[in-house]
Scaffold this motif. Structure first.
Motif, PDB file in Angstrom:
ATOM      1  N   THR A  60       0.716  -1.174   0.073  1.00 41.95           N
ATOM      2  CA  THR A  60       0.170   0.008   0.030  1.00 41.95           C
ATOM      3  C   THR A  60       0.794   1.231   0.012  1.00 41.95           C
ATOM      4  O   THR A  60       2.142   1.358   0.336  1.00 41.95           O
ATOM      5  CB  THR A  60      -0.674   0.124   1.090  1.00 41.95           C
ATOM      6  N   LYS A  61       0.328   2.334  -0.106  1.00 44.12           N
ATOM      7  CA  LYS A  61       0.819   3.545  -0.247  1.00 44.12           C
ATOM      8  C   LYS A  61       1.610   4.063   1.043  1.00 44.12           C
ATOM      9  O   LYS A  61       2.850   4.571   1.024  1.00 44.12           O
ATOM     10  CB  LYS A  61       0.004   4.926  -0.750  1.00 44.12           C
ATOM     11  N   ASP A  62       1.249   3.516   2.247  1.00 39.07           N
ATOM     12  CA  ASP A  62       1.814   3.954   3.450  1.00 39.07           C
ATOM     13  C   ASP A  62       3.039   2.821   3.891  1.00 39.07           C
ATOM     14  O   ASP A  62       3.717   2.651   4.772  1.00 39.07           O
ATOM     15  CB  ASP A  62       1.043   3.999   4.603  1.00 39.07           C
ATOM     16  N   HIS A  63       3.152   1.654   3.055  1.00 37.49           N
ATOM     17  CA  HIS A  63       4.249   0.612   3.159  1.00 37.49           C
ATOM     18  C   HIS A  63       4.149  -0.116   4.383  1.00 37.49           C
ATOM     19  O   HIS A  63       5.003  -0.776   4.927  1.00 37.49           O
ATOM     20  CB  HIS A  63       5.589   1.243   3.099  1.00 37.49           C
ATOM     21  N   LYS A  64       2.680  -0.128   4.946  1.00 34.90           N
ATOM     22  CA  LYS A  64       2.344  -1.000   6.203  1.00 34.90           C
ATOM     23  C   LYS A  64       1.439  -2.349   5.982  1.00 34.90           C
ATOM     24  O   LYS A  64       1.318  -2.746   6.876  1.00 34.90           O
ATOM     25  CB  LYS A  64       1.658   0.134   6.922  1.00 34.90           C
ATOM     26  N   SER A  65       1.291  -2.722   4.739  1.00 35.52           N
ATOM     27  CA  SER A  65       0.511  -3.698   4.477  1.00 35.52           C
ATOM     28  C   SER A  65       0.386  -4.039   2.911  1.00 35.52           C
ATOM     29  O   SER A  65       1.073  -3.342   2.199  1.00 35.52           O
ATOM     30  CB  SER A  65      -1.077  -3.554   4.763  1.00 35.52           C
ATOM     31  N   LEU A  66       0.265  -5.384   2.756  1.00 40.06           N
ATOM     32  CA  LEU A  66       0.167  -5.905   1.512  1.00 40.06           C
ATOM     33  C   LEU A  66      -1.098  -5.594   0.650  1.00 40.06           C
ATOM     34  O   LEU A  66      -2.219  -5.507   1.232  1.00 40.06           O
ATOM     35  CB  LEU A  66       0.679  -7.397   1.414  1.00 40.06           C
ATOM     36  N   LEU A  67      -0.898  -5.479  -0.560  1.00 42.55           N
ATOM     37  CA  LEU A  67      -2.158  -5.457  -1.481  1.00 42.55           C
ATOM     38  C   LEU A  67      -3.141  -6.614  -1.362  1.00 42.55           C
ATOM     39  O   LEU A  67      -2.463  -7.808  -1.280  1.00 42.55           O
ATOM     40  CB  LEU A  67      -1.827  -4.877  -2.717  1.00 42.55           C
ATOM     41  N   ASN A  68      -4.246  -6.218  -1.765  1.00 42.40           N
ATOM     42  CA  ASN A  68      -5.192  -7.485  -1.788  1.00 42.40           C
ATOM     43  C   ASN A  68      -4.770  -8.357  -2.814  1.00 42.40           C
ATOM     44  O   ASN A  68      -4.992  -9.610  -2.762  1.00 42.40           O
ATOM     45  CB  ASN A  68      -6.614  -7.098  -1.903  1.00 42.40           C
ATOM     46  N   SER A  69      -4.444  -7.774  -3.934  1.00 44.04           N
ATOM     47  CA  SER A  69      -3.881  -8.553  -5.274  1.00 44.04           C
ATOM     48  C   SER A  69      -2.871  -9.442  -4.914  1.00 44.04           C
ATOM     49  O   SER A  69      -2.504 -10.695  -5.341  1.00 44.04           O
ATOM     50  CB  SER A  69      -3.618  -7.803  -6.286  1.00 44.04           C
ATOM     51  N   THR A  70      -1.891  -8.846  -4.145  1.00 43.89           N
ATOM     52  CA  THR A  70      -0.744  -9.607  -3.689  1.00 43.89           C
ATOM     53  C   THR A  70      -1.094 -10.874  -2.681  1.00 43.89           C
ATOM     54  O   THR A  70      -0.429 -12.074  -2.827  1.00 43.89           O
ATOM     55  CB  THR A  70       0.410  -8.737  -3.082  1.00 43.89           C
ATOM     56  N   LEU A  71      -2.002 -10.706  -1.740  1.00 39.89           N
ATOM     57  CA  LEU A  71      -2.398 -11.644  -0.822  1.00 39.89           C
ATOM     58  C   LEU A  71      -3.098 -12.867  -1.767  1.00 39.89           C
ATOM     59  O   LEU A  71      -2.969 -14.135  -1.454  1.00 39.89           O
ATOM     60  CB  LEU A  71      -3.211 -11.004   0.352  1.00 39.89           C
ATOM     61  N   ASN A  72      -3.695 -12.602  -2.526  1.00 38.07           N
ATOM     62  CA  ASN A  72      -4.498 -13.529  -3.398  1.00 38.07           C
ATOM     63  C   ASN A  72      -3.670 -14.484  -4.172  1.00 38.07           C
ATOM     64  O   ASN A  72      -3.771 -15.374  -4.367  1.00 38.07           O
ATOM     65  CB  ASN A  72      -5.430 -12.896  -4.514  1.00 38.07           C
ATOM     66  N   PHE A  73      -2.597 -13.758  -4.815  1.00 37.78           N
ATOM     67  CA  PHE A  73      -1.586 -14.477  -5.483  1.00 37.78           C
ATOM     68  C   PHE A  73      -0.850 -15.387  -4.476  1.00 37.78           C
ATOM     69  O   PHE A  73      -0.384 -16.873  -4.906  1.00 37.78           O
ATOM     70  CB  PHE A  73      -0.622 -13.657  -6.173  1.00 37.78           C
ATOM     71  N   ILE A  74      -0.323 -14.839  -3.211  1.00 36.23           N
ATOM     72  CA  ILE A  74       0.347 -15.649  -2.474  1.00 36.23           C
ATOM     73  C   ILE A  74      -0.517 -16.709  -1.894  1.00 36.23           C
ATOM     74  O   ILE A  74      -0.110 -18.023  -1.724  1.00 36.23           O
ATOM     75  CB  ILE A  74       0.541 -14.964  -1.204  1.00 36.23           C
ATOM     76  N   SER A  75      -1.833 -16.597  -1.774  1.00 33.06           N
ATOM     77  CA  SER A  75      -2.769 -17.901  -1.281  1.00 33.06           C
ATOM     78  C   SER A  75      -3.050 -18.875  -2.280  1.00 33.06           C
ATOM     79  O   SER A  75      -3.001 -19.894  -2.250  1.00 33.06           O
ATOM     80  CB  SER A  75      -4.210 -17.335  -0.968  1.00 33.06           C
ATOM     81  N   SER A  76      -3.067 -18.279  -3.798  1.00 30.80           N
ATOM     82  CA  SER A  76      -2.993 -19.361  -4.898  1.00 30.80           C
ATOM     83  C   SER A  76      -1.551 -20.167  -5.014  1.00 30.80           C
ATOM     84  O   SER A  76      -1.878 -21.054  -5.380  1.00 30.80           O
ATOM     85  CB  SER A  76      -3.486 -18.400  -6.019  1.00 30.80           C
ATOM     86  N   HIS A  77      -0.592 -19.296  -4.948  1.00 35.15           N
ATOM     87  CA  HIS A  77       0.496 -20.110  -4.814  1.00 35.15           C
ATOM     88  C   HIS A  77       0.891 -21.032  -3.798  1.00 35.15           C
ATOM     89  O   HIS A  77       1.401 -22.201  -4.138  1.00 35.15           O
ATOM     90  CB  HIS A  77       1.837 -18.833  -4.802  1.00 35.15           C
ATOM     91  N   ASN A  78       0.203 -20.919  -2.773  1.00 39.80           N
ATOM     92  CA  ASN A  78       0.652 -21.830  -1.656  1.00 39.80           C
ATOM     93  C   ASN A  78      -0.372 -23.049  -1.926  1.00 39.80           C
ATOM     94  O   ASN A  78      -0.176 -24.361  -1.540  1.00 39.80           O
ATOM     95  CB  ASN A  78       0.070 -21.237  -0.281  1.00 39.80           C
ATOM     96  N   SER A  79      -1.568 -22.617  -2.547  1.00 41.04           N
ATOM     97  CA  SER A  79      -2.396 -23.876  -2.761  1.00 41.04           C
ATOM     98  C   SER A  79      -1.806 -24.811  -3.994  1.00 41.04           C
ATOM     99  O   SER A  79      -1.842 -26.030  -3.812  1.00 41.04           O
ATOM    100  CB  SER A  79      -3.903 -23.206  -3.322  1.00 41.04           C
TER     101      SER A  79
END
Length: 304
Positions: A166-185
């Protein structure tokens, strides 16, 4: 008389030697005193004057109060210590996340704290309206702290972590989280069927295909960081080279159809030309009945 003269000479020599013996040590002590004045004071003399230990040598440390513009305030020294600790935390996180590459998703918190400390150094003011940046980072030719900060900034910029945060560099984007979840699956499916590659290619095809679609969407939106790029490259190598799997693309069917049509175009062209030319030839041929009627008319004209 001769004996008296010899005794007198011996007495003079004895007195002259005694005088030299008394004057010699005196001269040596004077020379030693003069030479001691030109030499620097020894550690023993510093102890006698009360300048030994921390009382004298601590004046050369960073905690000393320098005169004028070179003075470093206590607030700036505290920021210096915090900067060093945040730097160590970020470097340790980068090293531990180097393989597999999980720099952006694991170290964004340490980077945010490190960057915040640097901002505090540049904003905090010291005596005579001088910032801590001038006294800590730009007061010498080496500019050690500034170069350390710049090196980590270059690493963070090369990783393109801002594309996944995100712009404040304090969390990951939702699109990034979705990719990480799909990659783990996908990796979990690989691990489940790794003993049977043919079954793996069949059972994991759906999850792997979905992962590729997410990656393509992120690539179009320019939302790729080093974590996503490295994860996708490793997964594709596992799928194609290690497991020898392949996924037929949907767009191959229309491509094959168009290619086949283009191959048959010359055949269709020459065949149509051949048929068209045959029709023209048939139109130019006169029927035999027409010729016989014409000859009969000529004969009648002759007889008439």
């Amino acid at each position: 008389m001769r004996c008296f003269a010899l005794c007198g000479r011996a007495l003079c020599l004895l007195l002259w030697g005694s005088a030299l013996a008394l004057i010699g040590p005196l001269n040596l002590s004077v020379l030693a005193a003069e030479s001691s004045q030109t030499k620097p004071p020894s550690f023993l003399s510093l102890q006698e004057k009360g300048l030994d230990g921390l009382g004298y040598f601590d004046s050369l440390g960073l905690a000393a109060k320098f005169p004028g513009d070179l003075e470093v305030t206590e607030d700036c020294l505290k920021l210096l210590q915090v900067f060093g600790q945040r730097y160590v935390d970020l470097v340790n996180c980068l090293i531990s996340s180097a393989r597999p590459v999980e720099v952006c998703q694991n170290c964004y918190g340490a980077y945010s704290s490190f960057n915040e400390t640097y901002s505090n150094i540049t904003d905090t003011m010291g005596p005579k309206n001088t910032s801590c940046q001038d006294s800590l980072m730009q007061s010498d030719r080496l500019m050690l702290l500034y170069n350390l900060y710049s090196s980590l900034e270059d690493i963070w910029g090369s990783a393109d972590c801002t594309s996944c945060l995100t712009k404040d560099h304090k969390s990951l984007l939702n699109s990034t989280l979705n990719f990480i979840s799909s990659h783990n699956s996908t990796l979990s499916c690989f691990e489940k069927y790794q003993g049977n590659h043919s079954k793996l290619c069949t059972e994991c095809k759906v999850t792997y295909k979905r992962l590729n679609e997410l990656y393509s969407n992120l690539e179009k939106n320019v939302s790729l960081c080093i974590d996503i790029e490295d994860a996708m490259n490793v997964t594709r190598r596992l799928w194609s080279k290690y497991f020898n799997c392949s996924v037929p693309r949907e767009e191959t069917v229309p491509v094959i159809a168009v290619s086949s049509f283009m191959l048959f175009l010359p055949v269709i062209f020459y065949l149509s030309n051949f048929l068209h030319s045959e029709q023209k030839k048939r139109k130019l041929i006169h029927p035999k009945r027409a010729k016989s009627n014409h000859s009969l008319m000529n004969i009648q004209d002759k007889f008439s």
